[in-house]
Scaffold this active site. Structure first.
Site, short mmCIF file in Angstrom:
data_model
loop_
_atom_site.label_atom_id
_atom_site.label_comp_id
_atom_site.label_asym_id
_atom_site.label_seq_id
_atom_site.Cartn_x
_atom_site.Cartn_y
_atom_site.Cartn_z
CB THR A 101 -0.95 -0.09 1.19
OG1 THR A 101 -1.63 -1.10 1.45
CG2 THR A 101 -1.84 1.19 1.12
CE LYS A 176 -4.96 -1.20 0.79
NZ LYS A 176 -6.02 -2.03 2.01
CE LYS A 244 1.70 2.10 4.93
NZ LYS A 244 1.46 1.04 3.87
N1 LIG Z 1 -2.04 -6.43 7.44
C1 LIG Z 1 -3.08 -5.97 6.81
O1 LIG Z 1 -4.28 -6.09 7.15
C2 LIG Z 1 -3.13 -5.21 5.38
C3 LIG Z 1 -3.92 -5.15 4.85
C4 LIG Z 1 -3.67 -4.70 3.32
C5 LIG Z 1 -2.80 -4.21 3.06
N2 LIG Z 1 -1.67 -4.16 3.86
C6 LIG Z 1 -0.57 -3.54 3.44
O2 LIG Z 1 0.53 -4.54 2.94
C7 LIG Z 1 1.83 -4.09 3.34
C8 LIG Z 1 2.44 -5.09 4.14
O3 LIG Z 1 1.84 -4.97 5.42
P1 LIG Z 1 2.02 -6.26 6.49
O4 LIG Z 1 0.72 -6.08 7.39
O5 LIG Z 1 2.36 -7.44 5.91
O6 LIG Z 1 3.10 -5.41 7.45
P2 LIG Z 1 4.34 -6.37 8.20
O7 LIG Z 1 4.03 -7.56 8.85
O8 LIG Z 1 4.93 -5.40 8.98
O9 LIG Z 1 5.47 -6.50 7.11
C9 LIG Z 1 6.11 -5.44 6.24
C10 LIG Z 1 7.13 -5.79 5.27
O10 LIG Z 1 7.96 -4.70 4.75
C11 LIG Z 1 9.25 -5.02 5.21
N3 LIG Z 1 10.00 -3.72 5.43
C12 LIG Z 1 9.49 -2.80 6.09
N4 LIG Z 1 10.41 -1.74 6.22
C13 LIG Z 1 11.57 -2.08 5.31
C14 LIG Z 1 12.61 -1.55 4.90
N5 LIG Z 1 12.85 -0.18 5.39
N6 LIG Z 1 13.38 -2.17 4.01
C15 LIG Z 1 12.97 -3.52 3.61
N7 LIG Z 1 11.85 -4.04 3.89
C16 LIG Z 1 10.95 -3.44 5.01
C17 LIG Z 1 9.32 -5.91 6.31
O11 LIG Z 1 10.48 -6.61 6.59
P3 LIG Z 1 10.81 -7.28 7.89
O12 LIG Z 1 10.35 -8.41 8.21
O13 LIG Z 1 12.42 -7.09 7.95
O14 LIG Z 1 10.34 -6.10 9.06
C18 LIG Z 1 8.14 -6.88 6.02
O15 LIG Z 1 8.71 -7.83 4.98
C19 LIG Z 1 1.70 -2.75 3.94
O16 LIG Z 1 1.58 -1.82 2.87
C20 LIG Z 1 0.14 -2.41 4.48
O17 LIG Z 1 -0.16 -1.37 4.46
C21 LIG Z 1 -1.91 -4.73 5.32
#
Ligand SMILES: NC(=O)c1ccc[n+]([C@@H]2O[C@H](COP(=O)([O-])OP(=O)(O)OC[C@H]3O[C@@H](n4cnc5c(N)ncnc54)[C@H](OP(=O)(O)O)[C@@H]3O)[C@@H](O)[C@H]2O)c1
Length: 298
Positions: A101, A176, A244
């Site tokens: 996102t 989104k 964010k």
């Molecule tokens: N969770 C939900 O319900 C949901 C639903 C729809 C959309 N989203 C979106 O989907 C995306 C992922 O969400 P998530 O819930 O899976 O979050 P998450 O569990 O926090 O995962 C985030 C991912 O991004 C990586 N990352 C963060 N900062 C980084 C950096 N500076 N350099 C390289 N890699 C980095 C993390 O790596 P590490 O493992 O090393 O931290 C991890 O692989 C986001 O954009 C979120 O807004 C989430």
């Protein structure tokens, strides 16, 4: 096994969402090469047969198609274009699908960066959270060429149950922004309603029944009842990422000359919750902030 199922697919970003999406690709027979900043999060997938690449660049060379599911634009930027970034390593004509996102102008910028390297690009953020990601029930909101979407459609269908083609590059992330603006405000409104109702002496069970059983609350709020009742907010969708997303909706609004006063206010409320230690909790913990149940984690 379908022909596509023998394609080699790269997947970067194995957090809450990415790990589950990648697992579904593997279940459907796709051969995966993965990378994550924190390597430990890849262990489950490696045990199921995924290959590990030492850098984002090392993922790119051997794959026909590459997915990213990263936290925010900065993470996408560094993985794509930073030291050992994958974009310079992708073969001409291959396809990058960014499910992160991010804000629409950033998606369009990434589409340009990809095009300059003869790589095709789709922005394909998802609606749906941890449970739907595990169950292959996500909704993909896609921006880009219909022919590129057709190429990866079987893979999106392995991870999701609904695919919406919103338009050209940047229109997937545009949609989104709109969806999450409603998500944030719907949750906040529900939390305020519950807090006021209880302050007025109304029974909590009655409030749940009336608010969730009628048309006034957003349908997704019913899925947050258990967290609110139990006072346990393990993240399905971390509050920090919704904060964010509201920031990015604000950027998009500024860039397009519209104002979002209620979204801006909601952003600050989620920001306050993050400052008070709730950033890694589920965003429904906004109820905890308003209700005064400030039993914060150690
Ligand atoms: N969770 C939900 O319900 C949901 C639903 C729809 C959309 N989203 C979106 O989907 C995306 C992922 O969400 P998530 O819930 O899976 O979050 P998450 O569990 O926090 O995962 C985030 C991912 O991004 C990586 N990352 C963060 N900062 C980084 C950096 N500076 N350099 C390289 N890699 C980095 C993390 O790596 P590490 O493992 O090393 O931290 C991890 O692989 C986001 O954009 C979120 O807004 C989430």
């Amino acid at each position: 096994m379908a022909k596509e199922a023998r394609m080699k697919v790269g997947f970067l970003g194995l957090g809450i969402m990415g790990s589950r999406m990648a697992a579904n690709l593997m279940k459907h027979g796709y051969e995966l090469v993965v990378f994550n900043r924190t390597p430990q999060k890849a262990e489950g997938l490696l045990q199921q047969g995924a290959a590990w690449a030492e850098t984002p660049r090392a993922v790119a060379g051997g794959v026909d198609l590459l997915f990213t599911m990263l936290a925010h634009p900065e993470a996408v930027q560094v993985m794509a274009l930073g030291p050992n970034g994958f974009l310079d390593g992708m073969k001409a004509g291959t396809l990058w699908i960014d499910c992160s996102t991010v804000h629409p102008s950033f998606s369009r910028q990434m589409a340009e960066e990809a095009k300059a390297r003869q790589v095709r690009f789709l922005d394909a953020p998802v609606a749906g959270t941890k449970g739907p990601a595990a169950a292959g029930q996500l909704t993909f909101l896609v921006g880009g060429d219909a022919s590129d979407l057709a190429e990866c459609q079987p893979m999106l269908e392995a991870m999701g149950s609904r695919i919406v083609h919103a338009g050209v590059n940047g229109q997937g992330t545009s949609l989104k922004m709109v969806v999450n603006l409603l998500l944030a405000q719907g949750m906040l409104a529900f939390a305020e309603g519950m807090v006021l109702g209880q302050a007025l002496g109304l029974d909590r069970e009655l409030l749940f029944q009336v608010l969730l059983g009628g048309p006034v609350a957003s349908p997704f709020t019913a899925s947050k009842r258990e967290k609110i009742e139990g006072g346990e907010y393990e993240a399905d969708f971390p509050l920090r990422w919704l904060h964010k997303d509201l920031q990015m909706a604000g950027i998009a609004a500024y860039e397009h000359g519209v104002v979002l006063p209620a979204t801006s206010l909601a952003k600050e409320v989620y920001g306050l919750a993050a400052r008070l230690g709730m950033a890694d909790l589920d965003f429904s913990a906004i109820y905890r902030l308003l209700s005064g149940e400030m039993n914060l984690p150690e």
